[in-house]
Design an enzyme around this catalytic site. Structure first.
Site, PDB file in Angstrom:
ATOM      1  N   CYS A 157      27.548 -11.512 -18.788  1.00 47.49           N
ATOM      2  CA  CYS A 157      26.120 -11.203 -18.592  1.00 47.49           C
ATOM      3  C   CYS A 157      25.898 -10.043 -17.624  1.00 47.49           C
ATOM      4  O   CYS A 157      24.794  -9.510 -17.540  1.00 47.49           O
ATOM      5  CB  CYS A 157      25.383 -12.446 -18.124  1.00 47.49           C
ATOM      6  SG  CYS A 157      25.466 -13.760 -19.357  1.00 47.49           S
ATOM      7  N   ASN A 198      19.314 -16.081 -24.186  1.00 44.85           N
ATOM      8  CA  ASN A 198      20.305 -15.283 -23.461  1.00 44.85           C
ATOM      9  C   ASN A 198      21.187 -14.540 -24.468  1.00 44.85           C
ATOM     10  O   ASN A 198      21.985 -15.165 -25.171  1.00 44.85           O
ATOM     11  CB  ASN A 198      21.136 -16.224 -22.577  1.00 44.85           C
ATOM     12  CG  ASN A 198      22.134 -15.478 -21.705  1.00 44.85           C
ATOM     13  OD1 ASN A 198      22.375 -14.291 -21.906  1.00 44.85           O
ATOM     14  ND2 ASN A 198      22.707 -16.182 -20.752  1.00 44.85           N
ATOM     15  N   HIS A 247      18.490 -10.047 -15.760  1.00 42.86           N
ATOM     16  CA  HIS A 247      19.201 -10.707 -16.861  1.00 42.86           C
ATOM     17  C   HIS A 247      18.403 -11.944 -17.262  1.00 42.86           C
ATOM     18  O   HIS A 247      17.879 -12.665 -16.409  1.00 42.86           O
ATOM     19  CB  HIS A 247      20.605 -11.088 -16.393  1.00 42.86           C
ATOM     20  CG  HIS A 247      21.334 -11.950 -17.370  1.00 42.86           C
ATOM     21  ND1 HIS A 247      21.468 -11.617 -18.692  1.00 42.86           N
ATOM     22  CD2 HIS A 247      21.956 -13.159 -17.210  1.00 42.86           C
ATOM     23  CE1 HIS A 247      22.146 -12.571 -19.307  1.00 42.86           C
ATOM     24  NE2 HIS A 247      22.456 -13.518 -18.431  1.00 42.86           N
TER      25      HIS A 247
END
Ligand code: COA
Length: 329
Positions: A116, A286, A256
């Site tokens: 990520c 995500n 993020h």
């Protein structure tokens, strides 16, 4: 003194059309829309259903849009970095496949694996090619087909992830806009909390690893949650203080998109009002390396030249950090 900075001169995002809603997930595992929405902020996520297509195909879509938007020819691109943890295969790289598919015949290309944090680690890397003076057009793509690693029998993880890609073009800037600073970290002491347990050199695939679902994302949500809040907020605070700026000087935070609660606490910690915090987690979940550029793409119509923008991410490794940009157009 080096007066050239590396500026983002275009951004384009792409996500597949097919959607998995919370209601659909509730038919696969023991969950419900209320739980998912209140704990994560996610309402739906995109899925690349066509089995003929993979991460490089999403990267190609993002780059094609970017080239058109910036009026750039594929053969003028010199470097392509694909930040991904879901390359089409272990080798060759997703970046090599992507470069050839878009006709970037004068570019070299490589993958960057930092989960990520892949986009911010990639942006710091890509910026060095520009500020070295040797390269003038570098593309960074964040692309992940996270549904390929999602276990639709495990409610702890399958609700979180989706597929997408988004790309930025980096070019030299002489006005002081672009990437100003980066604070990046890794610490693998607790790597087991967030990993793919098998399929790597340490534990190659066997019948047993397949039976044990070890080729899917493993995450211990609570410890990751706590450290993600501290990591993202801490890195963002450090980059502000290092550059003598405060929340008041920030036009936008692009965090993020792993969990709306982590995003909110990072924004709160920096003293930002909600309209300064870019959020699209409700639509995509995500998408790992793609979250930040996809969010940048969707909010870029609000950005003005010279705006102070902070990026912040946390992910497997652990890897985390924050970046300070001045928007260039
Ligand atoms: N639906 C319904 N209940 C669920 C569920 C689901 N999809 N997933 C877990 N639960 C249950 C658990 O079994 C647990 O039940 P119990 O209390 O009976 O044991 C309860 O809900 C609480 O689970 P917990 O894991 O503590 O929830 P949480 O509030 O921590 O939320 C995450 C889980 C994964 C959303 C959250 O921990 C998170 O976002 N973690 C960090 C993710 C991240 O940032 N990753 C890094 C980048 S990828």
């Amino acid at each position: 003194m080096n007066t050239i900075t590396a500026a983002i001169t275009g951004v384009f995002g792409w996500a597949p059309e097919d959607v998995i809603t919370n209601e659909e997930l509730a038919q696969m595992v023991d969950t419900n829309d209320e739980w998912i929405t209140s704990r994560t902020g996610i309402k739906e996520r995109r899925v690349l259903k066509n089995p003929q297509l993979s991460t490089s195909d999403m990267a190609v879509k993002a780059i094609e849009g970017l080239l058109k938007q910036t009026n750039t020819k594929a053969e003028d691109i010199e470097v392509i970095i694909v930040a991904t943890i879901t390359p089409d295969m272990v080798f060759p790289s997703c970046a090599a496949l992507t470069a050839t598919k878009i006709g970037a015949k004068n570019a070299f290309a490589f993958d960057l694996n930092s989960a990520c944090s892949g986009f911010i680690f990639g942006l710091e890397t890509a910026a060095q090619f520009i500020t070295s003076g040797k390269y003038k057009k570098v593309i960074l793509v964040g692309a992940d087909k996270m549904t390929s690693l999602s276990d639709y029998t495990n409610r702890n993880t399958c609700i979180l992830f989706g597929d997408a890609a988004a790309a930025v073009l980096l070019e030299p800037n002489a006005e002081g806009n672009g990437v100003i600073d980066a604070v990046l970290h890794v610490d693998s002491n607790n790597w087991e909390h967030l990993c793919l347990r098998a399929g790597g050199a340490m534990k190659p695939a066997t019948h047993e690893t397949v039976d044990a679902h070890e080729h899917f994302i493993h995450q211990e949500g609570q410890p990751v949650f706590k450290i993600a809040v501290n990591g993202m907020a801490g890195a963002a605070r450090d980059i502000l203080s290092r550059n003598n700026i405060t929340g008041d000087d920030i036009a936008f935070l692009i965090p993020h998109q792993a969990n709306k609660r982590i995003i909110d606490s990072t924004g709160h910690f920096l003293g930002l009002t909600p309209e300064k915090i870019c959020v699209n987690i409700e639509k995509y979940g995500n998408t790992t390396a793609a979250t930040i550029p996809l969010c940048m793409y969707e909010f870029s119509h609000k950005f003005k030249k010279g705006d102070n923008i902070i990026l912040a991410a946390f992910g497997a490794g652990y890897s985390w950090g924050a970046m300070y940009l001045k928007w260039a157009y």
